[in-house]
Design an enzyme around this catalytic site. Structure first.
Site, mmCIF file in Angstrom:
data_model
loop_
_atom_site.group_PDB
_atom_site.id
_atom_site.type_symbol
_atom_site.label_atom_id
_atom_site.label_comp_id
_atom_site.label_asym_id
_atom_site.label_seq_id
_atom_site.Cartn_x
_atom_site.Cartn_y
_atom_site.Cartn_z
ATOM 1 N N LYS A 1 0.825 -1.216 0.000
ATOM 2 C CA LYS A 1 0.000 0.000 0.000
ATOM 3 C C LYS A 1 0.865 1.275 0.000
ATOM 4 C CE LYS A 1 -3.998 -2.270 2.162
ATOM 5 N NZ LYS A 1 -5.026 -2.198 3.246
ATOM 6 N N TYR B 1 -12.272 -1.486 -3.868
ATOM 7 C CA TYR B 1 -12.793 -1.701 -2.510
ATOM 8 C C TYR B 1 -14.308 -1.483 -2.442
ATOM 9 C CZ TYR B 1 -8.255 -2.340 -0.156
ATOM 10 O OH TYR B 1 -7.039 -2.837 0.291
ATOM 11 N N ASN C 1 -2.175 0.155 6.724
ATOM 12 C CA ASN C 1 -1.669 -1.115 7.246
ATOM 13 C C ASN C 1 -0.790 -1.890 6.260
ATOM 14 O OD1 ASN C 1 -3.691 -1.925 5.582
ATOM 15 N ND2 ASN C 1 -4.977 -2.846 7.159
ATOM 16 N N HIS D 1 -2.224 -5.420 1.390
ATOM 17 C CA HIS D 1 -3.526 -6.036 1.174
ATOM 18 C C HIS D 1 -3.321 -7.513 0.904
ATOM 19 C CE1 HIS D 1 -7.425 -6.977 -0.655
ATOM 20 N NE2 HIS D 1 -6.736 -7.586 -1.608
ATOM 21 N N GLU E 1 -9.346 -10.039 -8.209
ATOM 22 C CA GLU E 1 -8.407 -8.951 -7.920
ATOM 23 C C GLU E 1 -7.165 -9.026 -8.815
ATOM 24 O OE1 GLU E 1 -9.887 -8.564 -3.267
ATOM 25 O OE2 GLU E 1 -7.858 -9.281 -3.671
HETATM 26 P P1 ATP Z 1 -7.262 -5.741 3.031
HETATM 27 O O1 ATP Z 1 -8.565 -6.058 2.340
HETATM 28 O O2 ATP Z 1 -6.679 -4.412 2.621
HETATM 29 O O3 ATP Z 1 -6.283 -6.876 2.912
HETATM 30 P P2 ATP Z 1 -8.359 -6.628 5.529
HETATM 31 O O4 ATP Z 1 -8.965 -7.715 4.718
HETATM 32 O O5 ATP Z 1 -7.469 -7.023 6.652
HETATM 33 O O6 ATP Z 1 -7.530 -5.623 4.594
HETATM 34 P P3 ATP Z 1 -10.888 -5.263 5.440
HETATM 35 O O7 ATP Z 1 -11.930 -5.461 6.464
HETATM 36 O O8 ATP Z 1 -11.053 -5.933 4.103
HETATM 37 O O9 ATP Z 1 -9.482 -5.680 6.092
HETATM 38 O O10 ATP Z 1 -10.705 -3.703 5.233
HETATM 39 C C1 ATP Z 1 -10.067 -3.195 4.065
HETATM 40 C C2 ATP Z 1 -9.149 -2.057 4.444
HETATM 41 O O11 ATP Z 1 -9.943 -0.965 4.906
HETATM 42 C C3 ATP Z 1 -8.199 -2.337 5.611
HETATM 43 O O12 ATP Z 1 -7.027 -2.987 5.240
HETATM 44 C C4 ATP Z 1 -7.898 -0.945 6.098
HETATM 45 O O13 ATP Z 1 -6.927 -0.300 5.251
HETATM 46 C C5 ATP Z 1 -9.239 -0.261 5.921
HETATM 47 N N1 ATP Z 1 -10.014 -0.331 7.172
HETATM 48 C C6 ATP Z 1 -10.648 -1.391 7.689
HETATM 49 N N2 ATP Z 1 -11.242 -1.105 8.856
HETATM 50 C C7 ATP Z 1 -10.962 0.196 9.089
HETATM 51 C C8 ATP Z 1 -11.273 1.104 10.137
HETATM 52 N N3 ATP Z 1 -12.020 0.731 11.182
HETATM 53 N N4 ATP Z 1 -10.808 2.376 10.027
HETATM 54 C C9 ATP Z 1 -10.064 2.778 8.980
HETATM 55 N N5 ATP Z 1 -9.735 1.957 7.947
HETATM 56 C C10 ATP Z 1 -10.164 0.699 8.006
HETATM 57 MG MG MG Z 2 -10.079 -7.368 2.950
#
Ligand code: ATP
Ligand code: MG
Length: 138
Positions: free
Chosen positions: A10, A50, A113, A116, A127
């Protein structure tokens, strides 16, 4: 097919100079890179990627962040790739990520974070195809 997953390094990790360190962790964990490119998502493309989170309160912030700078997109191959890669990246919130995971080492917050990882085999295919033509997947 359960041997491929999709990842993005990211914009936070790119900005902070962690692309090489993250790719090294990925390779050391036994994943083979079968497609890779550096690119910069427009807000529209980040929003499309997303779209499943459209109704969530953090959607606007997420789209803004994911379009804030370059990323590295890649398709990774390994037995049990989706599940094993989720283990390697760790919990969404780095405060909850286990020792030895990419997010524990490189993520700074739940929003920023570092990486992805696809959450299912179906989404890994969708994806990967979002970023790479079939000719670019080896
Ligand atoms: P990713 O899909 O990016 O691998 P993930 O599967 O661990 O992450 P998801 O629930 O799919 O988590 O959320 C997608 C992304 O949205 C997260 O990686 C983070 O960058 C963002 N995100 C998720 N929850 C929050 C939150 N509470 N506040 C801010 N950003 C968030
Ligand atoms: Mg995710």
């Amino acid at each position: 097919m359960n041997n491929r997953t999709f990842t993005m390094i990211k914009p936070d990790a790119t900005r902070n100079g962690h692309t090489g360190g993250i790719l090294e962790m990925i390779n050391k964990a036994g994943f083979r890179i079968v497609a890779m490119k550096m690119t910069h998502l427009s807000a529209q493309k980040a929003g499309e990627f997303y779209a499943v989170h459209k109704e969530r309160p953090f959607y606007g912030e997420l789209v803004q962040f994911m379009s804030s700078g370059p990323i590295t997109a890649a398709i990774l191959e390994k037995d049990n790739a989706v599940e094993d890669f989720r283990k390697l990246i760790g919990a969404t919130n780095p405060a909850e990520a286990a020792e030895g995971t990419i997010r524990k080492k490189y993520a700074t917050s739940i929003g920023e974070n570092a990486v992805h990882g696809s959450d299912s085999n179906d989404n890994a295919l969708i994806e990967g195809d979002f970023f790479f033509s079939k000719l670019e997947q080896f």
